[in-house]
Design a protein around this motif. Structure first.
Motif, PDB file in Angstrom:
ATOM      1  N   LEU A  84      -9.136  -8.144   3.807  1.00 34.06           N
ATOM      2  CA  LEU A  84      -7.677  -8.047   3.877  1.00 34.06           C
ATOM      3  C   LEU A  84      -7.013  -9.139   3.045  1.00 34.06           C
ATOM      4  N   THR A 120      -5.265  -0.706   4.524  1.00 30.54           N
ATOM      5  CA  THR A 120      -4.445  -1.683   5.241  1.00 30.54           C
ATOM      6  C   THR A 120      -4.076  -2.857   4.338  1.00 30.54           C
ATOM      7  N   THR A 123      -1.501  -1.892   1.837  1.00 29.64           N
ATOM      8  CA  THR A 123      -0.194  -1.786   2.490  1.00 29.64           C
ATOM      9  C   THR A 123       0.421  -3.163   2.694  1.00 29.64           C
TER      10      THR A 123
END
Length: 275
Positions: A84, A120, A123
């Motif tokens: 991430l 994710t 985003t």
């Protein structure tokens, strides 16, 4: 200036979190070490670093596979956090992390993780660009943003498939699409699902490759019938969706003038003339 300060604060906090997480490793495996009175066992200390080649990738995968057997939650948290972090701040290296997912978690769990984390993280990158960086994206890449905006407007009626096309055939780098889509006023749902679906073939290729590399022990294993069959299946999975999207794009999408970097020299010259 306030935008840069806010972005720097978020990046700094995320960097500190990831550093603390990666430096507090559980005890490593014991290995036999040569001593003055024979061999003795001692705990081997590991330092995590991002792999720069396949050999380092295999070493890191073996180490994390050991930790996963005894500290599954820690390895999962560490991997998700690193992925991430990379995606959110548009840092290159998704191919290595996808292969690492396949080597550590296996082909199917690794693929599910890669797809979820890639979507994710992209985003998060979209939201960071929207909140802090839209004016800087336009300032740093004025011609590319203007031309990509024109292509988006030309394909507004088939926007989802246009974005899928760009993900399947990366004429523009994925990180650039992530930071530019807020500038182009791409709706969040369309962005989210275009990333999730569009990156499945790429993620599948990388994850399966990582799983295969973690299983082979010699060059002979690469040329076994089982490995060759898996490689053929990977190639088919990658080619079929791309062929369907390309077939659809011929009659419905306007992508003329876009090269492997997203913008052709001809379009660049035409845009300069307009100005």
């Amino acid at each position: 200036m306030r935008s840069l300060t806010g972005l720097a604060a978020i990046a700094g906090a995320a960097s500190v979190y990831l550093y603390l997480l990666s430096t507090h490793l559980p005890p490593g495996p014991k290995q036999l070490q040569p001593g003055s009175q024979g061999e003795h066992e001692e705990v081997q200390e590991y330092r995590l670093k991002f792999p720069s080649d396949l050999d380092e990738l295999r070493e890191l995968a073996e180490m994390l596979k050991f930790y996963k057997r005894q500290h599954y939650t820690y390895v999962l948290l560490l991997f998700c956090s690193a992925y991430l972090y990379k995606q959110s701040f548009a840092i290159p290296g998704s191919s290595f992390l996808n292969m690492l997912a396949g080597a550590i978690f296996g082909p199917w769990e690794g693929l599910a993780l890669a797809c979820m984390l890639a979507t994710t993280g992209s985003t998060f990158c979209f939201l960071l660009s929207s909140a802090f960086g839209k004016q800087y994206v336009v300032y740093l890449f004025p011609e590319k943003v203007a031309l990509l905006q024109r292509k988006v407007e030309e394909n507004r009626s088939s926007l989802f498939f246009f974005l899928l096309f760009l993900r399947f055939f990366p004429m523009t780098p994925n990180w650039f699409l992530n930071i530019t889509c807020p500038v182009l006023n791409i709706p969040m749902p369309i962005f989210f699902f275009s990333v999730f679906i569009g990156l499945i073939p790429y993620n599948f290729i990388c994850v399966r490759t990582g799983a295969i590399l973690s299983e082979i022990s010699s060059l002979d294993d690469i040329f076994s019938w089982g490995t060759l069959a898996q490689l053929l299946a990977i190639a088919l999975v990658a080619l079929v969706p791309g062929a369907l999207i390309k077939h659809y794009s011929k009659g419905r999408l306007k992508v003329d003038g876009m090269d492997s970097n997203g913008i052709s020299e001809t379009d660049m010259k035409q845009e300069r003339k307009r100005r």
